[in-house]
Structure formats: C-alpha cells, structure tokens
Enzyme design. Structure first.
Site, short mmCIF file in Angstrom:
data_model
loop_
_atom_site.label_atom_id
_atom_site.label_comp_id
_atom_site.label_asym_id
_atom_site.label_seq_id
_atom_site.Cartn_x
_atom_site.Cartn_y
_atom_site.Cartn_z
N SER A 680 20.85 13.69 47.64
CA SER A 680 21.17 12.31 47.31
C SER A 680 21.03 12.01 45.82
O SER A 680 21.12 10.86 45.43
CB SER A 680 20.28 11.35 48.11
N LYS A 723 15.53 3.05 50.49
CA LYS A 723 15.87 3.10 49.06
C LYS A 723 16.14 1.71 48.51
O LYS A 723 15.71 1.36 47.40
CB LYS A 723 17.09 4.00 48.86
#
Length: 794
Positions: A680, A723
């Site tokens: 990511s 996140k």
C-alpha cells in the site's frame, strides 16, 4: 443405691440423651452441659442423690437444636448419685430405676422439664419361662462373644446377672441396632414381649456375624494369606453374588437404574450396560473399576437431548448487544442476521462463527452477549498453546489417567446440549509430535460432520449439531485454510476514538470504580481526561490498555483516599494526568508545518489501528544506486523499485536536468526499529521520488495510500477505515486513495468523513496532478487503437 422411689407427680428435670437409650435396672454414665450439670451437682451435694428423667433424642438430632418435639416421650427415671466436672460439661453417674412417660414437656432457656407418669410393666411371664429365656440369652451372647478374642471380660459380668433387664441395659449399647429400634424395645410394656424382642435382636446380630464369617471362610480357600488385598476383593465378590441372588440388584450405586432412566440414545445405553457388566463381574476393587466408574459417570452426566428449545427473540437480542457493546455496528448486524436464520430454521444453527480482530476488541464478550441474548448456557475453553490432538479428541481409555477432550468436558460442564461454546484463541493452536489439534477441530466445526463427533475417550458418537460454536482469533494467517473454510468470518477491525470514549464512559469507568471499591462520590473522570488517555496513553485497536490505565488511576486515588491526603470527590482532569499516570507513553505523529521536496505523508495499517508515516527521499552524486532504509519488507522494496522505474521512464521530459545514472537515490521511512511491509506504499514512494526530482513540495496536510504497477495503474489496498481514522487524528485534510477503494469509505464514521476531502485516483498521472500539479507525458509504450506501439522508434 436403691432409695425409695420418689414422688414424680410434679415437674422433674429432663436430660436429653443423644444416640443412647437407658433401660431400667441398668447403670449408666453420660455427659451433660454446664447449666444442667451445675443444677444436678447442687442437688446431689445437698441431698446425697437426686432424680431426673432421661429421654432419648430422635436419631440425627443436633444437641444445639434439641426441642420438645425431638425427644421421645417414654424414657427412664434415673437416680443420680454422682456428678463429676469434665471438659465443657459434667459427667453423670446413675442408675435407671423405672420407666416413665412425659405427659407434658416444658422448655425454658435451653433446659427441659416434664410432668411424668409411671409406665408399669405388664408381668405376663412365669418364673420358669423367665429362667428359660435368661438361659437362651446367655447362650446367644456366649456364641457371639466366642468369635472374638478377649471377650471374657464382657461375658463374665453377664454370667453373674440374674435379671434380664440388667443384661439388656448392659448389652444394648454395644449392639449395631438403630436408635428407633432400641427405643421401641424400651416402650414394650409386656415383660414377655420385651424379653422375646431382646432375644430376637441378639439372634439377628449373631446370624449377621456368622454370615460374614461364612463369607470369609468361602474366600479363604481361593486366596493366600499373604495377599490381603486380593482376599478382600474376593470377599466383596461373594457378597455381591449373594445380594444379586437375593434381589437381582447391581449393588453398584444404582448405576443400572440411572442408565435405564437416562435419555441417552440406545447405542450409548448398550455401551453403558456393557461397561456396567464388567464392573459388576470384576468387583469394585478391580484395577479397572475406577476407570469404568469414571466412564459411566461421564455418560450419565453428559446431556444427550435438548430439554427445551427457547424461542429466539430478535428484538431482545438486538437490545442485549446494543446495551453491552458500543460501536461494532456491522458486527452486531451480522450477528442479528445469523440469529434470524437460526430462528427461521428452528433446528440447527448451520454455520459456525469466527470473530477475528485485534486484542481487546470484545470478541469473547460478544460471545457471552450472544449467550445472554439466546438464553443459553455459556461455555468457554482457551485453545492458546494447545499442541496435543488428545486435548480435542480425548485420550483412549487404555491409557492411565485418560480424560475426555475439552469439547466433551465443556459439554459436561454446560449440562445442556445447545450451549453457546466459545473456542478462544483458535489461531494459536500448535503442531507437535502429539498430533495436530487444528485438524482435530475440523470435525468439531463442520456442520455436516459434528452430529457424530468421535471422542477417543467417549468411544460413542456425540451430536454437537445443536451447539452454537463461536471461535475467536487475532490473526487469520496462522489458521489452516481447511479450518478457516469451515467457519463464517466476522472481522472486528477495532474501535474509533469516539467509540472508545463511549465505551470508557458507559462501561470501563463504572466497572473500574466497582473493582476498586470506589464510586462517583470518590472518583470522577472528566471527558477531556478520558480523551487524552485514549490519545496519549494508549495505542491499540481495542480497549484493554485503556482499562489498565483507568485501573492505574483508580489505584492512585485509592492510595490517596486511604492516607487521607485528598478531598472527595477526586476529579481527574487532563492537567492531572502526568501526576496520576506519569508521562505520556504514546507518540502520535501529526502533520508537519511544511514538507521539503522528497517528503510525502503516507498512510499505513497496523494491528492496533491505522497510522501515518513520512517517506523521505534524497539524492547525491553516485552511479544510479537505490538505497532503502527503515527496516522495509520485500513488498515495500519492490514498490520502491517499481516507483523508480516509473520515474525514469516518465520524467525524461519533465526533469531533463536530473542525471539518473550519475546520482544515487536514498529512500528512508522513519521509525527504523519498527518493521514495515505491505502492498500500500507504492503511490507514496512514487510521489516522494517525483517530489525529489522535480523539487516541488507536497502539501503537508495531504496523505495518500495505494499501490502502483509498472504501467502506471493505482491498485486498491486494504485497511481504508483504519488509515482514514489515523489521518483524521493526525490533522490531515486531504486523502488520496485508489478509486476502487471509494466504496470502503462507507465504513468510515460520518463525523470523520465530513472533516476530510477524498480524492479517488486511477493512475499515477492523477496522483501527481493532485499532489504536485504535474502533468506527465504518456508512457513509453502506449495503446493506439488496436495495438500497443512504442512512443519512440528505436
């Protein structure tokens, strides 16, 4: 010691006799309490002797709870000649002179008195018959005493007694006869009947002793005198044979009756009866008898049928989940859906649930709430560190100390066939030479197989299909794929900051106060203090560390209260936290005021929630070497290589002055002691290199996540909710994320979404246009209508 019989028309003192009956014309000795003893001692000292009525207390009467109803009305008039002090009371020496009956019993201050009337004997016995009975009684006593060594001291006084009443009073205390039967003998008015009943008692005792001796003689031929244990076993076997021949009973604690009365299936009943037959034939002292008894006890204690199927109330279940758990809305909704399916099917529960998530997120307590909502028993076993297959399937009964597996033990503990069964820490099962317990769980957690679960100790199939199994795990990586495939996964990602605050206020603080003997009149937490504890003293997805910090504060205040150094209530404010809890233990990264070229804010997922990280890049004269530091995993290293290749292929026109082959590039991710890996960080690494080469800076309030490919596409990633929450906590205002992850924003709380700007991107061109305001040229290879063609003819 025979004095003229006293007048008993008035009230007389009553002495309760426990576990004893006194007969007329017999000497007796017994103990009385301090109050009774003092009165008798005073009477004896003044008159030389005194009289009292001895009444036997019914069998099982506690001396401290004796009452008028617990005493037999017929007793003996006792002439007391001597009273001697003893420990905790007095010893009474006397002689029973006549039978009397208490017509009225009076109790006052724990002492008894009575109005009595004499009970005369009915003399219906001539002298010849009396002498004949006396001779028979002496003969029976001699026969009984002849079986015991040293009995002359017992029989010699009897030979000198010419009264059957004297012999009766002397012998009866030693006979193994119930108290009620001794009292019945005392109350017989007919002299003939009393003497005959006494002879019958002696004869019965004699026959019992002779039977035991006969049994001993039968077995003495089969065993040697040196092996006493074997002899006792054979004796018991003969006794059991005699009993079975008389009434057909098993003699084994009613096992046969319990087996016939139980609800176990017919196949199991046959197995139980076969084991009982082994026990009866081998005797209770056989070396296998205890193991067989344990096995039969297990079969009888296990629930074999569902006694009552309770109707599932979905509204009540929803209310229980809402009251016991804050947040986790999707998880609770999924549980309600599962319960709704159970209600519609009305029989088996079907799938088996697996709660997976970080520690402290309430996985086990969710299982307890489900049990409360369903009104079922709750059973929990921990599988952490279990490495022996026998822990699941049990040991075979051929081994010494064998036991059933934890599943069967849990069912026995539950006592019902349809409990809610929690399998905690299923991801921490181990494999050893003793087998693979995870493989043994395959049968337990398969709805198609667990209706005939085979435990090695049980040896008969057991139906687990009515059990609602709920497994918990912290990580799916260590759960074998076949086992994971048998369970329905419900992921618990963790709590948001607002959810933690609500949990602390509604649940943790009240529980902590109760556990430490406090209440709101002694200790209170301000809302701002709770928020600071959550942000700066804990770093977790769950609330376990938060509970520890609250307990730490409660202990601090408790010490202050005990020492009297504080005014109540003690209010914990944010300013007092350094004094109460010490220095802050969690360092939270926040946005910087400005980012130099080559520095970009990224978003990362961790087991305890999301976090932001800064990716930094720099260059120096060299030979085109790429250096990566910050303890990066292989996936992140590959993302950096892909990003560098993309930069070199796309930036020839945008940054013509940058010498890729004459410069070394160094990329660093701070917090080098923490391992970092995952697919990511590609977008962040690519943007950091682009910022470094072009000299342009990225807005410090902008963060990004996503993976890149060599063709320039941005791929979706996981952990979007965590996140985004981390970005919001750190002060980020704009989040760049893959377009395919836009749907995951629905999981983010509304109050967080409203504070952020989300920019979905599909390619790296979109990323740089948004982050650096750069428009890139096309790729070296591009698609022209129906085929790929090079951008330049080489």
């Amino acid at each position: 010691m025979h004095s003229p019989q006293p007048d008993i028309t008035g009230e007389m003192m009553v002495i309760p006799l426990f576990e004893a009956v006194v007969y007329p014309k017999s000497r007796t000795k017994f103990k009385v309490g301090p109050a009774t003893g003092k009165m008798l001692l005073a009477a004896v000292n003044s008159a030389g002797s005194t009289y009292a009525v001895g009444l036997a207390a019914r069998e099982g009467t506690d001396p401290s709870e004796a009452s008028a109803d617990s005493l037999y009305p017929v007793g003996s008039l006792i002439e007391i000649a001597h009273v001697q002090p003893a420990n905790d009371g007095y010893l009474i020496f006397g002689e029973a002179v006549a039978r009397v009956k208490a017509t009225r019993l009076i109790e006052a201050d724990g002492l008894f008195s009575a109005v009595c009337e004499p009970v005369p004997d009915h003399f219906d016995l001539d002298e010849g018959t009396r002498a004949e009975l006396l001779a028979k009684i002496r003969a029976v006593i001699r026969d009984v005493s002849g079986h015991f060594q040293g009995s002359e001291q017992f029989t010699r006084p009897i030979e000198k007694m010419d009264s059957i009443d004297q012999i009766m009073g002397f012998v009866m205390p030693f006979l193994p006869v119930d108290l009620a039967e001794k009292q019945e003998l005392l109350e017989i008015a007919s002299v003939r009947g009393r003497y005959t009943a006494f002879l019958d008692l002696l004869t019965r005792v004699k026959e019992g002793i002779e039977i035991r001796i006969e049994v001993a003689k039968k077995t003495s031929d089969k065993v040697g005198k040196a092996n006493r244990e074997a002899m006792l076993r054979e004796q018991l076997k003969v006794i059991q044979d005699e009993l079975n021949g008389c009434d057909g009973s098993s003699g084994e604690d009613g096992y046969r009756e319990r087996i016939e009365r139980s609800t176990m299936p017919e196949e199991v009943r046959k197995k139980a009866l076969a084991e009982l037959k082994k026990l009866e034939s081998g005797g209770s002292q056989h070396h296998e008898s205890q193991g067989i008894r344990n096995y039969l006890d297990l079969l009888l204690d296990l629930p074999w049928t569902v006694e009552e199927k309770k109707i599932i109330d979905i509204n009540e279940a929803r209310q229980v989940l809402e009251s016991n758990h804050n947040g986790l809305e999707k998880v609770k909704e999924r549980i309600i859906q599962h319960l709704a399916v159970m209600k519609l099917k009305e029989e088996k529960q079907g799938s088996i649930l697996l709660f997976a998530g970080p520690p402290g997120t309430g996985k086990t307590s969710l299982g307890k709430s489900i049990a409360d909502a369903l009104g079922r028993k709750y059973v929990r076993i921990s599988l952490g560190g279990v490495k022996d297959e026998a822990e699941i399937r049990g040991h075979r009964r051929t081994y010494v100390g064998s036991l059933p597996g934890r599943i069967i033990q849990g069912m026995k503990k539950a006592g019902t066939k349809n409990p809610v069964f929690i399998l905690d820490e299923v991801d921490k099962l181990a494999v050893s030479y003793s087998g693979d317990p995870a493989s043994a769980l395959l049968e337990v957690l398969d709805p198609e197989q667990n209706n005939t679960f085979a435990d090695h100790y049980l040896e008969v199939p057991y139906d687990l299909s009515d059990v609602l199994f709920i497994a918990t795990a912290n990580s799916l990586a260590t759960i074998p794929a076949p086992l994971l495939d048998r369970m329905e996964l419900i992921e618990i990602s963790g709590y948001t900051k607002n959810e933690k605050f609500a949990i602390a206020k509604d649940h943790l603080v009240p529980n902590t106060l109760a556990e430490h003997g406090l209440d709101t009149e002694k200790l209170r937490f301000e809302d701002e203090a709770l928020t600071v504890i959550i942000d700066r003293y804990t770093r977790e997805a769950g609330v376990r560390a938060l509970k520890k910090q609250l307990a730490r504060a409660a202990r601090y205040v408790s010490a202050k209260i005990v020492s009297g150094d504080v005014a109540l209530p003690y209010i914990v404010t944010a300013d007092l936290l350094p004094e109460v809890l010490g220095k802050e233990t969690v360092r939270q990264d926040v946005v910087r005021k400005e980012n130099p070229p080559g520095v970009v804010t990224g978003l990362a997922w961790t087991p305890v929630g999301g976090d932001i990280l800064f990716i930094e890049g720099t260059f120096m004269p060299g030979k085109g070497k790429l250096t990566l530091t910050g303890q990066l995993g292989d996936v992140m290293k590959e993302s950096a290589q892909i990003s560098l290749s993309l930069i070199r292929s796309r930036f020839a026109a945008v940054a013509p002055g940058f010498d890729f082959f004459g410069s070394d590039i160094h990329i660093h991710v701070p917090a080098g002691a923490t391992p970092k890996d995952g697919p990511s960080a590609g977008v962040t690494l690519f943007t950091a290199l682009a910022s470094l080469i072009t000299g342009r800076t990225v807005d410090p309030t902008t963060a990004m996540t996503g993976e890149v490919t060599l063709s320039g596409a941005v791929l979706p990633v996981g952990g979007i909710k965590e996140k985004v929450l981390a970005a919001h906590r750190a002060g980020i205002r704009k989040v760049i994320l893959p377009q395919e992850n836009e749907k995951d924003l629905a999981d983010v709380p509304e109050d967080v979404r409203s504070d952020l700007v989300f920019v979905p991107v599909r390619t790296i061109e979109d990323v740089l246009r948004e982050a650096l305001d750069i428009t890139l040229p096309g790729p070296v290879i591009h698609y022209a209508g129906d085929r790929f063609v090079p951008a330049h003819n080489l």
